[in-house]
Motif scaffolding. Structure first.
Motif, PDB file in Angstrom:
ATOM      1  N   ALA A  35       0.841  -1.204   0.000  1.00 28.25           N
ATOM      2  CA  ALA A  35       0.000   0.000   0.000  1.00 28.25           C
ATOM      3  C   ALA A  35       0.870   1.247   0.000  1.00 28.25           C
ATOM      4  CB  ALA A  35      -0.928  -0.004   1.213  1.00 28.25           C
ATOM      5  N   PHE A  36       1.867   1.257   0.858  1.00 35.99           N
ATOM      6  CA  PHE A  36       2.776   2.399   0.952  1.00 35.99           C
ATOM      7  C   PHE A  36       3.504   2.624  -0.372  1.00 35.99           C
ATOM      8  CE2 PHE A  36       6.852   4.370   1.929  1.00 35.99           C
ATOM      9  CZ  PHE A  36       6.459   5.437   2.714  1.00 35.99           C
ATOM     10  N   LYS A  37       3.977   1.550  -0.981  1.00 38.98           N
ATOM     11  CA  LYS A  37       4.705   1.664  -2.245  1.00 38.98           C
ATOM     12  C   LYS A  37       3.808   2.229  -3.344  1.00 38.98           C
ATOM     13  CE  LYS A  37       8.426  -1.517  -1.336  1.00 38.98           C
ATOM     14  NZ  LYS A  37       9.459  -0.505  -1.365  1.00 38.98           N
TER      15      LYS A  37
ATOM     16  N   GLY B 230       4.560   5.582  -5.089  1.00 43.16           N
ATOM     17  CA  GLY B 230       5.207   5.256  -6.350  1.00 43.16           C
ATOM     18  C   GLY B 230       6.621   4.743  -6.188  1.00 43.16           C
ATOM     19  N   GLU B 231       6.850   3.979  -5.147  1.00 42.12           N
ATOM     20  CA  GLU B 231       8.188   3.417  -4.899  1.00 42.12           C
ATOM     21  C   GLU B 231       8.298   2.042  -5.565  1.00 42.12           C
ATOM     22  OE1 GLU B 231       9.344   3.333  -0.822  1.00 42.12           O
ATOM     23  OE2 GLU B 231       9.154   5.496  -0.595  1.00 42.12           O
TER      24      GLU B 231
ATOM     25  N   ASP C 163      -0.370   4.764  -7.620  1.00 38.84           N
ATOM     26  CA  ASP C 163      -1.768   4.394  -7.863  1.00 38.84           C
ATOM     27  C   ASP C 163      -2.494   4.395  -6.520  1.00 38.84           C
ATOM     28  OD1 ASP C 163      -4.224   3.089  -8.331  1.00 38.84           O
ATOM     29  OD2 ASP C 163      -3.343   1.766  -9.842  1.00 38.84           O
ATOM     30  N   LEU C 164      -3.195   5.481  -6.237  1.00 38.18           N
ATOM     31  CA  LEU C 164      -3.863   5.620  -4.942  1.00 38.18           C
ATOM     32  C   LEU C 164      -4.968   4.583  -4.760  1.00 38.18           C
ATOM     33  CD1 LEU C 164      -3.789   7.192  -2.347  1.00 38.18           C
ATOM     34  CD2 LEU C 164      -5.304   8.889  -3.372  1.00 38.18           C
ATOM     35  N   ASP C 165      -5.689   4.246  -5.821  1.00 42.64           N
ATOM     36  CA  ASP C 165      -6.730   3.217  -5.707  1.00 42.64           C
ATOM     37  C   ASP C 165      -6.128   1.880  -5.282  1.00 42.64           C
ATOM     38  OD1 ASP C 165      -8.777   4.964  -6.430  1.00 42.64           O
ATOM     39  OD2 ASP C 165      -8.639   4.452  -8.555  1.00 42.64           O
TER      40      ASP C 165
END
Length: 97
Positions: A7-9, A13-14, A19-21
């Motif tokens: 989720a964090f990645k 964008g790591e 992609d927030l969704d």
């Protein structure tokens, strides 16, 4: 924990496209499995309306679950919701608790 890391990645964008969704989906999976920091994060997203519709009732729900596990930031945010009467009835005694 791995779901929360994903989720964090996705959120930042790591190593993947931002992609927030997708981040919210992975965060919810971690929260549903009882990870307090994921539950807290969902509470923040709902409180601020980031990637989801702003919903103080949902924020309170996720903060409460995380707070019951001893997550101190969730406890503080849950107290603020009680103080302001957002998503829960206004209750200064409960806010202080």
């Amino acid at each position: 924990s791995a779901e929360y890391i994903l989720a964090f990645k996705y959120e930042w964008g790591e190593g993947v496209n931002r992609d927030l969704d997708e981040a919210i989906q992975w965060c919810r999976r971690a929260a549903d499995q009882g990870l307090a920091k994921a539950q807290f994060s969902l509470g923040v997203l709902y409180q601020k309306g980031i990637g989801v519709p702003q919903d103080y009732t949902q924020a309170a729900h996720w903060y409460k679950i995380a707070a019951e596990q001893g997550h101190s930031k969730a406890q503080g945010n849950f107290g603020v919701l009680y103080r302001l009467g957002l998503g829960v009835p206004k209750d200064h005694t409960e806010a202080v608790r």
